[in-house]
Enzyme design. Structure first.
Site, PDB file in Angstrom:
ATOM      1  N   HIS A  62       0.813  -1.221   0.000  1.00  0.00           N
ATOM      2  CA  HIS A  62       0.000   0.000   0.000  1.00  0.00           C
ATOM      3  C   HIS A  62       0.846   1.272   0.000  1.00  0.00           C
ATOM      4  CE1 HIS A  62       0.284   1.035   4.397  1.00  0.00           C
ATOM      5  NE2 HIS A  62       0.370  -0.269   4.558  1.00  0.00           N
ATOM      6  N   ASP A  93       6.271   1.916   6.647  1.00  0.00           N
ATOM      7  CA  ASP A  93       4.996   1.223   6.485  1.00  0.00           C
ATOM      8  C   ASP A  93       4.125   2.082   5.564  1.00  0.00           C
ATOM      9  OD1 ASP A  93       2.481   0.052   6.753  1.00  0.00           O
ATOM     10  OD2 ASP A  93       2.232   0.672   8.841  1.00  0.00           O
ATOM     11  N   GLU A 124      -5.173   1.411   2.770  1.00  0.00           N
ATOM     12  CA  GLU A 124      -4.938   0.346   3.744  1.00  0.00           C
ATOM     13  C   GLU A 124      -4.952   0.881   5.167  1.00  0.00           C
ATOM     14  OE1 GLU A 124      -2.839  -2.426   6.384  1.00  0.00           O
ATOM     15  OE2 GLU A 124      -2.304  -0.347   5.911  1.00  0.00           O
ATOM     16  N   GLU A 125      -4.399   2.067   5.398  1.00  0.00           N
ATOM     17  CA  GLU A 125      -4.282   2.594   6.756  1.00  0.00           C
ATOM     18  C   GLU A 125      -5.628   2.903   7.401  1.00  0.00           C
ATOM     19  OE1 GLU A 125      -1.825   2.407   8.532  1.00  0.00           O
ATOM     20  OE2 GLU A 125      -0.010   2.492   7.315  1.00  0.00           O
ATOM     21  N   HIS A 129       4.645   2.579  13.267  1.00  0.00           N
ATOM     22  CA  HIS A 129       3.779   3.770  13.302  1.00  0.00           C
ATOM     23  C   HIS A 129       4.398   4.902  14.117  1.00  0.00           C
ATOM     24  CE1 HIS A 129      -0.330   2.008  11.860  1.00  0.00           C
ATOM     25  NE2 HIS A 129       0.683   1.696  11.070  1.00  0.00           N
TER      26      HIS A 129
END
Length: 383
Positions: free
Chosen positions: A72, A189, A223-224, A324
């Protein structure tokens, strides 16, 4: 060139380029343009959905029974909740991340009129004014605010700049690529996963690798916030492997080295047969690997299943420290996963029945039930 030869310089340069493009969920058009152009340069056919998910296809011998590799492009970020009387901005997060990591960040505010630079500060930011209260104030998104680097001293002056509720705030990644292979940055990420996908594709193109079925490399954009791959899989895709981050926190088995194969996340176990196939590929090709289970984690694979896709799913992760937050990974993991991705794409079809949406029991898979054999090197229990 060998089957798994990965251009690590290319992988690193793509990761640097992706990190430099702000792409919080909902503000991903620029990075979609970039990846589309790079796919075109590699000679890979691709299409873009209405909202911006990219479906690239590496052509194989057959269309039916296709595979998907998913990463993503969207990242964490924030959006303006309120313009305060002091001209500063209250935020709500995009995706799940702590305001601890927001404090002190440099940001770009995207308004309808153009962008502004700024900083995220705690409400009590000056030690000379608040003394020890700078260390005792609560940690929450309501306890921080954006200071715009422009003439914004009250609500009226901020509005005059063109700032509105709902404007996007992108967090600077501040990447560092160290000589020892470590990479520290926000938004690894999943921009690292996207760079891995591009590097795997380049290796496949350079080596002219033949795959038994089409392999769809999919770059998702939501996605997040949970939707991810829920609506982008084509009907003839029967299996999907997501590439995303794993956590190297205490109590986890992930590593910043090698490929971590996720066995389950918070929505349940991944497909038994697909995960074991990935593990066998690692074992047969001397790719360092480990298994892990994530309790507070979901990926594109989860959103695909929740969206109604009847596909086998798996998740390959690169170990991230402080996920994160200010994340850290190692190039060893990215190279390992790129190698595994190429090997998976080129591997033979093992479950031919999967090409049929419905069928009788003939050809359906089996899971082992027999007692495990006794190994001579295992000591006998004490009498």
């Amino acid at each position: 060139m060998s089957l798994r030869a990965i251009d690590t310089d290319y992988l690193k340069e793509q990761l640097k380029a992706l990190l430099c493009i702000p792409s919080p969920t909902g503000y991903t058009d620029t990075i979609v343009h970039y990846v589309s152009e790079e796919l075109g340069r590699l000679g890979i056919d691709h299409n873009v959905t209405r909202r911006g998910a990219i479906l690239a296809c590496y052509r194989g011998k057959q269309v039916e029974g296709a595979r998907a590799v998913v990463a993503h492009l969207d990242t964490l970020g924030a959006t303006v909740k309120r313009i305060k009387d002091n001209g500063r901005l209250e935020l709500v997060p995009i995706g799940h991340w702590s305001s601890r990591f927001a404090e002190g960040a440099r940001v770009t505010l995207f308004t309808d009129e153009g962008s502004f630079r700024g900083s995220i500060l705690p409400l009590k930011a000056s030690g000379h004014t608040f003394n020890e209260e700078v260390d005792t104030q609560p940690v929450a998104w309501t306890q921080i605010e954006v200071r715009i680097d422009a003439d914004s001293y009250d609500r009226k002056s901020s509005e005059a700049l063109g700032v509105h509720v709902g404007d996007f705030v992108a967090i600077d990644p501040q990447p560092e690529f160290l000589d020892n292979g470590y990479i520290v940055s926000r938004h690894l990420d999943d921009k690292a996963g996207c760079a891995v996908s591009l590097a795997a594709l380049k290796a496949m193109v350079d080596s002219k690798i033949e795959t038994p079925v089409d392999v769809h490399f999919i770059f998702t954009i939501t996605e997040e916030v949970g939707s991810g791959a829920s609506s982008v899989l084509l009907d003839h895709v029967v299996s999907m492997v997501s590439i995303d981050n794993g956590t190297t926190a205490p109590g986890q088995n992930s590593s910043e080295f090698g490929a971590t194969i996720a066995m389950a996340d918070q929505v349940g176990p991944f497909d038994y047969h697909l995960t074991r196939k990935l593990i066998r590929l690692c074992q047969e090709n001397d790719i360092r690997h480990q298994r892990d289970v994530f309790r507070y984690y979901r990926s594109d694979s989860a959103s695909a299943l929740e969206g109604g896709a009847d596909v086998r799913t798996a998740l390959i992760t690169f170990g991230i420290d402080a996920s994160h937050g200010y994340e850290r990974i190692h190039m060893h993991a990215l190279k390992s996963i790129a190698e595994l991705t190429v090997l998976y794409a080129a591997s033979e079809v093992e479950i031919s029945r999967d090409v049929e949406e419905l069928g009788d029991i003939e050809g359906f898979t089996d899971q082992p039930r027999e007692p495990a054999p006794r190994h001579e090197d295992v000591p006998a229990p004490p009498e």
